[in-house]
Design a protein around this motif. Sequence first.
Motif, short mmCIF file in Angstrom:
data_model
loop_
_atom_site.label_atom_id
_atom_site.label_comp_id
_atom_site.label_asym_id
_atom_site.label_seq_id
_atom_site.Cartn_x
_atom_site.Cartn_y
_atom_site.Cartn_z
N TYR A 182 0.82 -1.21 0.00
CA TYR A 182 0.00 0.00 0.00
C TYR A 182 0.86 1.27 0.00
O TYR A 182 0.57 2.22 -0.73
CB TYR A 182 -0.92 -0.02 1.21
N TYR B 161 -9.62 -2.22 0.96
CA TYR B 161 -10.22 -1.70 2.19
C TYR B 161 -11.24 -2.69 2.74
O TYR B 161 -11.28 -2.95 3.95
CB TYR B 161 -10.87 -0.34 1.93
N TRP C 90 -9.47 -5.61 4.42
CA TRP C 90 -8.87 -5.27 5.70
C TRP C 90 -9.94 -5.05 6.78
O TRP C 90 -9.75 -5.45 7.93
CB TRP C 90 -7.99 -4.03 5.55
N PRO D 217 -4.46 2.02 6.68
CA PRO D 217 -3.34 1.25 6.12
C PRO D 217 -2.05 2.05 5.96
O PRO D 217 -0.98 1.46 5.82
CB PRO D 217 -3.86 0.78 4.76
N PHE E 93 -1.89 0.20 10.33
CA PHE E 93 -1.22 -1.06 9.97
C PHE E 93 0.09 -1.10 10.73
O PHE E 93 0.94 -0.23 10.58
CB PHE E 93 -0.97 -1.13 8.47
N ALA F 151 -0.02 -5.00 3.66
CA ALA F 151 -0.84 -4.49 4.76
C ALA F 151 -1.85 -5.56 5.17
O ALA F 151 -2.46 -6.21 4.31
CB ALA F 151 -1.55 -3.21 4.34
#
Length: 369
Positions: free
Chosen positions: A67, A154, A157, A192, A220, A233
């Motif tokens: 990222y 996104y 995560w 992130p 992160f 990440a």
Amino acid sequence: MRILLIGLVLLFAACSQPPTREDAARASRPAPPPIRHVVAVHRGTELLHIINYLARVYGPPVRDYDYRNEVDAWFGHLREHPAVVHARTLPYNDFAELGWALEWPGPRVVEPEGFGHLGLIKDEAYLRDYLRLAVEFAQVSDFEGFFAAHEADYARWVAQFETRLAAVDPLTPLADLYGTGLDKTLYFSISPLGVVLKANIVIDEVAPRHAGYGPILVPFDPRFLPEGPTDAARFDYADMPLANAVWHEATHIALEQFAHGQRDVLKDIDYADDFSRQFKVFDDPRLDTYFFVHEVLADAVAIHLKGERFGADAAETHLAQNEAMGGVLYRPVVTHLRERYAPGRATRDFRAHLPTLAAFISSVDDGAR
């Protein structure tokens, strides 16, 4: 065999004892309402994280990961943009909480009513200019295009963190310890590119239309992962780091609620040690005291719950780390929570207990006055 029989007799006797008054009160008192939460990547804070990263306000703890490399490729040519240049005068705190003043589509700035304690660290005119320049940066850089290109990341995560949050369940013991509900919905803001794990306690002034949320920035950080280094990440954090982060940062949110109407109780605490004397952020020493105690109480709650969930050794390791940095107040406060507050769920009310906590801290002999 005889020892076994004696043990069984004692166990039976203990189980057959009539319930105490405390047992009855605990059984009759309903459990506190669950703490509500959402998990998301917030556009405004992510935009400011990118600007602050380009300004070198901080650096992510991983030098090279997917990222960050994509941020460099998309935004790297804008390191001298006025928003980035403006951000270079920020202190250690990246002020990403201000991202809640931005609205989409746009972005556009909804002028904050105030900036809370952030406006006492940096001039409010500077902060308003920062938001205006951030909007210009977003438009010139096509931040929306970047955000859209990473929606799948996104979502992955967020799902990772949500899954781990459900598995670890740190919010249930936290609600039980507080003994009361929270007014706000915790908003775990997955970041992130973020570095600083922190609670947003200025949202009521920065974005009063969103005051129903208590945002917690979750960066992160590979130290939170269950295994070693990574070049990608991830937010599937290990049990103890995740629980510790939630307990500590959520307590900052809770303390702002519990201190409402009694902030002077915390500001008037008479305590100073070598560690607290290093906490000089504001011109008003009472504010320094307030935020120093804020930090001690948030970590004390985390240490106490860590001892209950992960064992005495885990709590002791955490305490020893704090004491190695000069934080001598943590152990007495944790002991107070453990012995004076935590027993007897039927009477727990963290807000009501704050004056007792404040008086206790003032009574602690720091040995350095």
